[in-house]
Each structure stands twice: as C-alpha cells, then as structure tokens.
Write a protein that holds these residues in place. Structure first.
Motif, PDB file in Angstrom:
ATOM      1  N   PHE A   7       0.944  -1.177   0.010  1.00  0.00           N
ATOM      2  CA  PHE A   7      -0.118  -0.179  -0.046  1.00  0.00           C
ATOM      3  C   PHE A   7       0.765   1.327  -0.100  1.00  0.00           C
ATOM      4  O   PHE A   7       1.955   1.176   0.371  1.00  0.00           O
ATOM      5  N   SER A   8       0.237   2.316  -0.162  1.00  0.00           N
ATOM      6  CA  SER A   8       0.863   3.552  -0.234  1.00  0.00           C
ATOM      7  C   SER A   8       0.622   4.228   0.993  1.00  0.00           C
ATOM      8  O   SER A   8      -0.306   4.432   1.574  1.00  0.00           O
ATOM      9  N   ARG A   9       1.668   4.734   1.836  1.00  0.00           N
ATOM     10  CA  ARG A   9       1.492   5.315   3.007  1.00  0.00           C
ATOM     11  C   ARG A   9       0.785   6.350   2.778  1.00  0.00           C
ATOM     12  O   ARG A   9       0.110   6.932   4.057  1.00  0.00           O
ATOM     13  N   ASP A  10       0.694   7.169   1.879  1.00  0.00           N
ATOM     14  CA  ASP A  10      -0.071   8.486   1.729  1.00  0.00           C
ATOM     15  C   ASP A  10      -1.601   8.186   2.102  1.00  0.00           C
ATOM     16  O   ASP A  10      -2.566   8.824   1.963  1.00  0.00           O
ATOM     17  N   ASP A  11      -1.871   6.949   1.762  1.00  0.00           N
ATOM     18  CA  ASP A  11      -3.693   6.522   1.901  1.00  0.00           C
ATOM     19  C   ASP A  11      -4.012   6.278   3.156  1.00  0.00           C
ATOM     20  O   ASP A  11      -5.091   5.856   3.545  1.00  0.00           O
ATOM     21  N   PHE A  12      -3.059   6.088   3.988  1.00  0.00           N
ATOM     22  CA  PHE A  12      -3.425   5.765   5.357  1.00  0.00           C
ATOM     23  C   PHE A  12      -2.749   6.651   6.485  1.00  0.00           C
ATOM     24  O   PHE A  12      -1.953   6.393   7.502  1.00  0.00           O
ATOM     25  N   THR A  13      -2.938   7.893   6.050  1.00  0.00           N
ATOM     26  CA  THR A  13      -2.677   9.069   7.163  1.00  0.00           C
ATOM     27  C   THR A  13      -3.933   9.416   8.078  1.00  0.00           C
ATOM     28  O   THR A  13      -2.986   9.800   9.084  1.00  0.00           O
ATOM     29  N   GLY A  14      -4.936   9.315   7.828  1.00  0.00           N
ATOM     30  CA  GLY A  14      -5.888   9.721   8.634  1.00  0.00           C
ATOM     31  C   GLY A  14      -6.417   8.574   9.602  1.00  0.00           C
ATOM     32  O   GLY A  14      -5.751   7.477   9.836  1.00  0.00           O
ATOM     33  N   GLU A  15      -7.753   8.581   9.706  1.00  0.00           N
ATOM     34  CA  GLU A  15      -8.592   7.875  10.471  1.00  0.00           C
ATOM     35  C   GLU A  15      -8.822   6.497   9.607  1.00  0.00           C
ATOM     36  O   GLU A  15      -8.897   6.506   8.379  1.00  0.00           O
ATOM     37  N   MET A  16      -9.080   5.456  10.278  1.00  0.00           N
ATOM     38  CA  MET A  16      -9.473   4.306   9.608  1.00  0.00           C
ATOM     39  C   MET A  16     -11.026   4.645   8.810  1.00  0.00           C
ATOM     40  O   MET A  16     -11.806   5.250   9.414  1.00  0.00           O
ATOM     41  N   GLY A  17     -11.256   4.347   7.691  1.00  0.00           N
ATOM     42  CA  GLY A  17     -12.446   4.679   6.895  1.00  0.00           C
ATOM     43  C   GLY A  17     -12.683   3.919   6.013  1.00  0.00           C
ATOM     44  O   GLY A  17     -12.102   2.720   5.645  1.00  0.00           O
ATOM     45  N   GLU A  18     -13.673   4.184   5.168  1.00  0.00           N
ATOM     46  CA  GLU A  18     -14.006   3.502   4.133  1.00  0.00           C
ATOM     47  C   GLU A  18     -12.968   3.116   3.128  1.00  0.00           C
ATOM     48  O   GLU A  18     -12.782   2.103   2.425  1.00  0.00           O
ATOM     49  N   TYR A  19     -12.300   4.132   2.745  1.00  0.00           N
ATOM     50  CA  TYR A  19     -11.418   3.919   1.746  1.00  0.00           C
ATOM     51  C   TYR A  19     -10.274   2.880   2.207  1.00  0.00           C
ATOM     52  O   TYR A  19      -9.830   2.147   1.380  1.00  0.00           O
ATOM     53  N   GLN A  20      -9.941   3.112   3.405  1.00  0.00           N
ATOM     54  CA  GLN A  20      -8.888   2.320   3.980  1.00  0.00           C
ATOM     55  C   GLN A  20      -8.986   1.022   4.106  1.00  0.00           C
ATOM     56  O   GLN A  20      -8.521  -0.209   3.696  1.00  0.00           O
ATOM     57  N   GLU A  21     -10.459   0.577   4.661  1.00  0.00           N
ATOM     58  CA  GLU A  21     -10.859  -0.833   4.633  1.00  0.00           C
ATOM     59  C   GLU A  21     -11.165  -1.133   3.493  1.00  0.00           C
ATOM     60  O   GLU A  21     -11.054  -2.570   3.171  1.00  0.00           O
ATOM     61  N   THR A  22     -11.625  -0.558   2.349  1.00  0.00           N
ATOM     62  CA  THR A  22     -11.673  -1.199   0.934  1.00  0.00           C
ATOM     63  C   THR A  22     -10.409  -1.595   0.674  1.00  0.00           C
ATOM     64  O   THR A  22     -10.123  -2.829  -0.035  1.00  0.00           O
ATOM     65  N   PHE A  23      -9.564  -0.962   0.599  1.00  0.00           N
ATOM     66  CA  PHE A  23      -8.099  -1.043   0.109  1.00  0.00           C
ATOM     67  C   PHE A  23      -7.568  -2.544   0.931  1.00  0.00           C
ATOM     68  O   PHE A  23      -6.935  -3.434   0.326  1.00  0.00           O
ATOM     69  N   LEU A  24      -7.509  -2.449   2.215  1.00  0.00           N
ATOM     70  CA  LEU A  24      -7.239  -3.531   2.912  1.00  0.00           C
ATOM     71  C   LEU A  24      -7.796  -4.716   2.830  1.00  0.00           C
ATOM     72  O   LEU A  24      -7.482  -5.876   2.418  1.00  0.00           O
ATOM     73  N   ALA A  25      -9.314  -4.733   2.482  1.00  0.00           N
ATOM     74  CA  ALA A  25      -9.865  -6.145   2.291  1.00  0.00           C
ATOM     75  C   ALA A  25      -9.517  -6.635   0.918  1.00  0.00           C
ATOM     76  O   ALA A  25      -9.422  -7.753   0.599  1.00  0.00           O
ATOM     77  N   HIS A  26      -9.642  -5.501   0.011  1.00  0.00           N
ATOM     78  CA  HIS A  26      -9.551  -6.192  -1.490  1.00  0.00           C
ATOM     79  C   HIS A  26      -8.289  -6.798  -1.739  1.00  0.00           C
ATOM     80  O   HIS A  26      -8.278  -7.894  -2.210  1.00  0.00           O
TER      81      HIS A  26
END
Ligand code: ARG
Ligand code: ZN
Length: 504
Positions: A341-360
């Motif tokens: 993953f890119s660190r830049d996508d994981f700078t804030g709170e856990m949210g829809e975007y992060q969970e989508t990436f992690l699950a995918h």
C-alpha cells in the motif's frame, strides 16, 4: 452508514535496536530479545494453517488451454511478448545489489527450469539490460540481447523434461516503465528507498524472468543494500547479515508465485511480526517513521483474515502482512503474502477508503495469488473476486449492503464483457465492479450455500495453479451441479448484462 471505531493498540513494544525487526505485541514470547527471527529450520508441516501444500508440478504455459505459444512469447493475447515457449521455471534465486545513489542494480538471477519441449535455444523476458552474461548448467553461452527477449542458446540441444540451471549475471538502471495498461510499472526509486510494482509487465524491467502468470515458481531473494537499509521481499526472512558496507537480506517464498506478485522494498523499514487466526504468522513492513500511524491497520488485519476464512475457506498461503511504502497515493497491490500500500493513503482515520483497500488486497491472496489467472485476459478472475470480497467486508463493517452496491453498479456499468478486456481496460470498471456483479448474479442464481462452497473450493483446489475463465466456468458448473452456460453467456460474455438481477 455506521462509523466504525478501532482502538489503537496500547500493547506496542518499544523498538529494539535492530535494523528493523520487532513484534507488534508486548507478549515476550513473541517479541523476545532477538533482533531478527532465526531462520526456520523446521518448516511448519504442510496443512497446519493451509488446505493444501504448494504444488510440485506447476503448469507450463504451453498446456494452458486456449493459449498457443509464439516464437518467443507464451501466447498471451494482450501481451504477446510476455512469457517464453518451452520452459517452466521451478525456482528463482534472485540475487541483487541495489545502489540507491546510482539507482543501479547488479544482479545474478539463477533459474531452475524444465524444458517442456525439445529446445536448442530458450528465451527469457528482459528489457533495459546494461550488461549480461549467461551460463547454462555452469557453461558460459553467448546470449543475445534482443529486447524484450534475452536469447539463450543451450550448450547442447535439450529434450523435453530436462532440467537446466540458467544463471544470468546482469546490470540494469531500473526505472518505472510505460505499460500499455496506461500506468507505469516495474521499479520505482523513491525519496526513502525503492519498491517494485510489476503487474502486469514490469518484472522484466529489473530481472530477467519468465514474466507471465501461467508460470509460477518458488523464490529466494538475496538483496544487498547499503548498511542500515532494510530490504523486504515476499515470504519469510530467513537470513540477515552484514557484509562490510552492505547489509544482506534473504527472503524465501516457497509457495508457487507469479512474477507480477513479487514484493521488493528497500528503505528505512521496521519488520513487525504478529500472529493471526489459527497461529497464522503476520509479517508487516512499515517505515520506521510511520509505525504508530499504521498500528490501527495492523490491528484490524487478524479480524479481516478471520472474516474471509469463514467465507472463502482457510487462508490459503503460509503468512500474511501489510507493507506501506513511500509510493504515490492510490497504489495498492496484492504482492504475495504481504500486500503493498501507499503510506499516503493511510495517514488519517480508519475509514471506508482504507478498509476497502485492506480487504481488497487480502481477498487477492485467495483469488489471484493462490489461484492465478493463466492469461491476462482472465484478469476478472482476480479483480472481480477481490472487489466482491471487498463488498462483503464493507457490508459486515456496516458501510453498505452488497445488494445495494451491486444494484448501483449494475445501473452504471459501461458496455463490454468483463471476460474480454482490451489492454487499456484491464484495470478498468468492468474488470473490477463490472465482474463483481457477475458474481453477485451467480450467487443469486445458485444460492448462498452453493456459491460460497464453490468459491472456497476454487481457491483450495486450484491453490498453486494458474487458471482460465473457461476453467472457472467448468469448475463452477461441476461444483454447483448446475448448467451455467446460459448464465455466463448472459452475464459475463454479453456486451451488456440484463437490467435486473435474477431472483432479486
Ligand atoms: N492488482 C492491483 C489491485 O489490486 C492493481 C494493479 C494495477 N497495476 C498497476 N501497474 N498500477 O487492484
Ligand atoms: Zn485488485
């Protein structure tokens, strides 16, 4: 939409003084005083955490139904120059020294390969070589750089079934390469180090190989980097030593793996070990500066694995982990046993975007990595499955229902078959969401029990192999006991699917 709160673990241990290895948990039995996990001398017995051992007989490209090898390609419709006829690589020894100041690699790639037909010459995929020297069974041969092929005459013509050791000593100045998919791939030098993103045609830009997903092999990576730098690849860290001005990191991936799933990072990483469900080893790679920031994402991983274990069957590989590089945002890649993953996508709170990436990317470990596409046109077998898995997680986490999502997507889907993408569409809407609705329609057609049973069996029974769409359809019919020709004609192959889901 529910908002989901994740508590940041308070049990993190203090960093050890090692060059980047620590445990995620305070449990002394796990963190211990060791700087680097000792090499595993006794491999875990096959089947302890996984349903099947790696296959010992990988499928050679020439036996993929519907694929006719060309003079120097495996016969891939979308990438005619990828792959090489007449060879089946069993194991790669990837030895590279990476000099970040010069952005240069000096490497030796050793390939144990089988000839699948009588050959006097073989080819490998290689571009950008600065220098190259090749031996076959220890004998020097006059290899010719005919980019994107490296032509290797055999010292004596070989028979089908013969095993050869080919060693290519080479140098490259690797850089991102333009791919016909429309995004750059291959090797990326970053501020803090480097990473690779090989899918679909980038591995050949930094190592000579059989760069096609129909040929899976095991790997040993021996990476030399300036002392103090950490190198991370797939699989397990089996050795770490210092060699004067260089540090040497040796990683081993025993599960059959395609070239596009290679993970290779260099930089100021910490390697963080943890344990997932059923004792599954978790090995994460996080930039030292980001350890605290990434903790919530590491913490949610066991729960996600457990969720998908229940749906898709026991996690199909030997370990998992997350790696966050200093790459551009929006990048996520299912590199085998450790997603990137890119660190830049994981700078804030856990949210829809992060969970989508992690699950995918986690779902890809089943669909894409355990069972891989045999040809690039079969990419929906990866991306649609990972997208559908992602929706299942999002429903579980309370963001939306799969049914609502599927109906939204069905209404927006552009025309075109998910099973027949152009090169430019390979990573487009219909490979991801467009194919996920095919799976949703299949589920509604055969029912939940038959659908999930079929998905579980698809990953478990084809683990270690590469498969085509037609093989999936035959498998789905056999597994569900239903004739699905009409279903796939209507939902998968047609330019436009029906307006409504079956039995909806
Ligand atoms: N397989 C990746 C995913 O999970 C996408 C990779 C696309 N390739 C690229 N070179 N950007 O969706
Ligand atoms: Zn994907």
């Amino acid at each position: 939409m529910l908002s989901v709160v994740f508590v940041v673990s308070t049990t993190m241990v203090a960093c050890t003084s090692d060059p980047g290895v620590r445990s995620a948990r305070a449990d002394p039995a796990i963190s211990g005083p060791a700087t680097v996990p000792p090499p595993e001398t006794t491999p875990a017995p096959p089947g302890t955490t996984t349903p099947s051992a790696p296959s010992t007989v990988p499928m050679p490209a020439s036996t993929v139904p519907g694929m006719v090898p060309t003079d120097d390609g495996a016969g891939d419709l979308l990438f005619p120059s990828l792959g090489n006829p007449g060879i089946d690589v069993l194991h790669y020894d990837v030895g590279i020294s990476y000099d970040p100041d010069r952005d240069a690699i000096d490497g030796v790639v050793g390939l144990d390969l089988l000839l699948t037909e009588p050959r006097a010459e073989i080819t490998l995929d290689a571009v950008n070589l600065k220098t190259w020297e090749v031996t076959v069974n220890g004998q020097a041969v006059a290899a010719q750089d005919d980019s994107p092929e490296l032509r290797i005459p055999l010292p004596t013509p070989g028979a089908a079934g013969e095993q050869l050791r080919v060693e290519v000593t080479y140098s490259v100045e690797p850089s991102p390469m333009d791919s016909p998919i429309g995004f750059p791939n291959s090797w990326f030098n970053t501020e803090g180090g480097s990473y690779v993103l090989n899918e679909p045609d980038g591995a050949r830009g930094w190592m000579p190989c059989n760069d096609h997903p129909s040929d899976k092999a095991s790997y040993t990576f021996t990476v030399r980097v300036p002392a103090g730098t950490v190198a991370v690849a797939n699989g397990e860290l089996v050795e770490q030593r210092n060699d004067g001005a260089l540090d040497v990191w040796v990683w081993q991936e025993d599960r059959p793996m395609t070239t596009y799933l290679i993970l290779l990072l260099t930089g100021d990483y910490e390697i963080i070990t943890d344990t997932g469900p059923d004792g599954l080893p978790l090995i994460h790679a996080v930039l030292r500066s980001d350890v605290e920031q990434m903790q919530p994402y590491l913490d949610i991983t066991p729960e996600m694995i457990e969720f998908f274990d229940d749906l898709f069957g026991p996690y199909p590989l030997d370990r998992y982990g997350l790696a966050f590089s200093d790459s551009f945002g929006g990048l996520a890649m299912e590199t085998q046993e450790r997603s990137l993953f890119s660190r830049d996508d994981f700078t804030g709170e856990m949210g829809e975007y992060q969970e989508t990436f992690l699950a995918h990317e986690l779902v890809h470990q089943y669909y894409g990595n355990a069972v891989s596409p045999a040809r690039w046109q079969d990419i929906w077998l990866n991306e649609s499955f990972a997208t559908y898995g992602e929706w299942l997680w999002m429903e579980h986490a309370g963001y939306f229902t799969v049914d609502d999502q599927a109906n939204l997507v069905l209404a927006q889907r552009p025309p075109g078959s998910s099973a027949d993408p152009s090169v430019q569409e390979m990573f487009g809407f219909n490979s991801y969401m467009g194919g996920a609705i095919v799976l949703h329609a299949l589920r509604l057609t055969v029912g939940d029990d038959a659908f999930f049973e079929m998905l579980r069996r698809w990953a478990a029974e084809n683990n270690g192999e590469s498969r085509t769409t037609q093989q999936f359809i035959t498998f789905a019919e056999e597994s569900t006991g239903q004739s699905l020709t009409d279903f796939f004609d209507t939902w998968l192959f047609a330019d436009r699917p029906p307006d409504e889901f079956p039995n909806g």
